[in-house]
Design a protein around this motif. Structure first.
Motif: not given
Length: 281
Positions: A164-180
């Motif tokens: 397994h792997q643990m990751e922490f971080g802020k959620v990034k908000y986007h317009v639909t179709g323009d996500e990372a």
């Protein structure tokens, strides 16, 4: 850990295997062929909140386990998935598929890995909207912690038993179709209609096939959720009882504190109190 800025470099790898090889080779790897993408983290002293109904709070205290929900159990159908626009774009740009088929697009949208998520609100003070959204009527509490304390409190899974792997971080908000784009991008990004949540996430990614079981450090319900052992004295700074709750709810929480003796304070939220009434008396 902060990964590469996708605006500063081309995300497409130089090697270019044939699309027919993707399905067999990517079950446990990056399904889209993009470079690693990691969420942006924040300072350890950043306050975070978790709003929950009384039953979930009692479970947290009694079991000393923080519940991580499987992404398939979230109400938002976009949760943990690429949008169709991005999934088709990856096929065209990465794999050279000019006319993506629906079944191929579905493969890129879906994620073969199992992601379990604990969601927190990254805000200095309480949120009236989240009180109403995540607690049932007046039957709820808000747990206050910090980013650093969350990281230190979570025990995790035994590495010698479960990959397994643990990751922490802020959620990034986007317009639909323009996500990372990237392996973690769908897990740490959401549509901008949820931006008011200011979400911070702890994500447990499991690469093994899990069976429903209880081990010393966790309660596992495969495809549903995982309860990870936490140190409550580290995790919980304060507990706020719902602003609309009657005195009985605070009595219940105080009984929990007396019986289980975690080191946190309890207060009733006063965000909806009348400004001319002294709630401290």
């Amino acid at each position: 850990m902060e990964g590469p800025n996708l605006q500063d470099e081309d995300y497409i790898d130089q090697h270019d295997p044939h699309p027919s090889e993707v399905r067999d080779e990517m079950e446990d790897a990056h399904r889209d062929g993009t470079r690693g993408w990691y969420p942006e983290d924040t300072e350890d002293d950043t306050p975070i909140w978790r709003y929950m109904d009384l039953g979930k709070f009692i479970s947290l205290i009694q079991t000393s386990q923080l519940w991580f929900s499987h992404t398939s159990k979230f109400e938002d159908p976009y949760e943990g998935r690429y949008s169709k626009t991005v999934a088709e774009g990856i096929q065209r740009e990465k794999w050279g598929i000019e006319e993506p088929l629906e079944e191929d697009t579905e493969f890129f949208i879906e994620d073969g890995a199992d992601h379990y998520v604990s969601c927190w609100n990254r805000k200095k003070n309480q949120s009236a909207a989240l009180w109403e959204l995540y607690t049932e009527g007046s039957n709820g509490v808000a747990v206050k912690s910090t980013v650093g304390e969350l990281k230190r409190a979570v025990t995790g899974l035994p590495e010698d038993e479960i990959d397994h792997q643990m990751e922490f971080g802020k959620v990034k908000y986007h317009v639909t179709g323009d996500e990372a784009r990237g392996h973690y991008a769908p897990i740490f990004t959401k549509r901008d209609i949820f931006e008011f949540e200011k979400e911070y996430r702890a994500v447990l990614t499991v690469f093994d096939r899990l069976e429903d079981t209880d081990i010393e450090e966790a309660k596992i319900r495969s495809g549903v959720g995982i309860g990870l052992e936490v140190d409550l004295d580290i995790l919980i700074n304060e507990v706020y009882v719902s602003p609309g709750a009657g005195g009985y709810l605070q009595d219940v929480v105080e009984c929990i504190e007396r019986d289980y003796r975690p080191a946190f304070s309890i207060e009733r939220s006063t965000i909806f109190d009348h400004p001319l009434v002294d709630s401290s008396s």
